[in-house]
Design a protein around this motif. Structure first.
Motif, PDB file in Angstrom:
ATOM      1  N   ARG A 114      -4.156   4.912 -36.475  1.00  0.00           N
ATOM      2  CA  ARG A 114      -3.920   4.443 -35.105  1.00  0.00           C
ATOM      3  C   ARG A 114      -4.740   5.264 -34.112  1.00  0.00           C
ATOM      4  O   ARG A 114      -5.307   4.732 -33.165  1.00  0.00           O
ATOM      5  N   VAL A 118      -7.710   3.965 -31.571  1.00  0.00           N
ATOM      6  CA  VAL A 118      -7.724   4.255 -30.136  1.00  0.00           C
ATOM      7  C   VAL A 118      -9.051   4.902 -29.754  1.00  0.00           C
ATOM      8  O   VAL A 118      -9.688   4.518 -28.764  1.00  0.00           O
ATOM      9  N   TYR A 121     -12.052   2.342 -30.073  1.00  0.00           N
ATOM     10  CA  TYR A 121     -11.986   1.325 -29.016  1.00  0.00           C
ATOM     11  C   TYR A 121     -12.379   1.944 -27.679  1.00  0.00           C
ATOM     12  O   TYR A 121     -13.164   1.378 -26.914  1.00  0.00           O
ATOM     13  N   HIS A 136     -12.370  -4.225 -32.231  1.00  0.00           N
ATOM     14  CA  HIS A 136     -11.255  -4.924 -31.588  1.00  0.00           C
ATOM     15  C   HIS A 136     -10.191  -5.316 -32.620  1.00  0.00           C
ATOM     16  O   HIS A 136      -8.995  -5.096 -32.405  1.00  0.00           O
ATOM     17  N   ALA A 139      -8.151  -2.375 -33.674  1.00  0.00           N
ATOM     18  CA  ALA A 139      -7.167  -1.989 -32.654  1.00  0.00           C
ATOM     19  C   ALA A 139      -5.977  -2.931 -32.668  1.00  0.00           C
ATOM     20  O   ALA A 139      -4.824  -2.482 -32.590  1.00  0.00           O
ATOM     21  N   ILE A 140      -6.222  -4.222 -32.764  1.00  0.00           N
ATOM     22  CA  ILE A 140      -5.124  -5.192 -32.820  1.00  0.00           C
ATOM     23  C   ILE A 140      -4.250  -4.916 -34.043  1.00  0.00           C
ATOM     24  O   ILE A 140      -3.007  -4.928 -33.954  1.00  0.00           O
ATOM     25  N   GLU A 145      -1.260  -6.567 -30.022  1.00  0.00           N
ATOM     26  CA  GLU A 145      -1.912  -7.085 -28.821  1.00  0.00           C
ATOM     27  C   GLU A 145      -1.455  -6.361 -27.561  1.00  0.00           C
ATOM     28  O   GLU A 145      -2.271  -5.998 -26.711  1.00  0.00           O
ATOM     29  N   THR A 148      -3.012  -2.918 -27.407  1.00  0.00           N
ATOM     30  CA  THR A 148      -4.438  -2.969 -27.085  1.00  0.00           C
ATOM     31  C   THR A 148      -4.647  -3.252 -25.603  1.00  0.00           C
ATOM     32  O   THR A 148      -5.495  -2.632 -24.954  1.00  0.00           O
TER      33      THR A 148
END
Length: 182
Positions: A114, A118, A121, A136, A139-140, A145, A148
């Motif tokens: 995670r 972060v 992104y 992307h 991250a999702i 969602e 993000t």
């Protein structure tokens, strides 16, 4: 500092409301950028409310939020922001080696997927102004969602904070030294 400090006794009613709202919230004090924003009390009130949500109430949690804030502070070389949030990141159990790597503009080694999502992104969006599809999607998968969307909010808000601190030269507390190199 490049902007006049407004003495609490000299504040307009709108400035007083904004300062008191900030101090009575989760921060327990008036945050540093509000020293500039207080000159436009409506702007200051709205910005500090958004900041309180993004700092304390997103689904990201403290460690991931502080990671994103440090990436932003490093990008802008915002010394005050770095000073405050490095300490908050350590309290939130962000690995000191990750913090050092960000300070040196290197990609940290991550044990936490995670945190890696972060960081990747944040770097993509801040440095290239876009996010490649694989970054992307990662991250999702890692944050969902909502997480993000909140991450983008954290990055944008702390860019505003960093720009405010830099533009108005809101410096470190007396006796503290700069930690970031240009």
């Amino acid at each position: 500092m490049r902007i006049a400090t407004v003495d609490p006794d000299m504040m307009t009613p709108a400035q007083t409301r904004t300062a008191e709202e900030a101090a009575s919230g989760k921060r327990g004090r008036m945050p540093a950028p509000l020293r500039a924003w207080i000159h436009s009390p409506e702007f200051g009130a709205r910005a500090q409310r958004l900041g309180e949500f993004l700092r304390y109430d997103t689904s990201l949690g403290a460690m991931l939020s502080e990671l994103a804030i440090l990436v932003t502070a490093r990008h802008w070389t915002s010394h005050y922001e770095w000073f405050v949030h490095k300490r908050e990141a350590l309290k939130a159990d962000l690995d000191p080696a990750v913090i050092d790597a960000i300070a040196e503009r290197r990609r940290p080694a991550f044990n936490n997927p995670r945190a890696a999502a972060v960081y990747d992104y944040s770097i993509a969006l801040i440095e290239t102004h876009a996010v490649p599809e694989p970054v992307h999607a990662a991250a999702i998968a890692a944050l969902g969602e909502a997480g993000t969307v909140e991450l983008v909010g954290v990055l944008g808000y702390y860019a505003l904070v960093s720009m405010t601190l830099n533009a108005f030269e809101i410096g470190l507390p007396e006796g503290e030294t700069l930690e970031l190199k240009p």
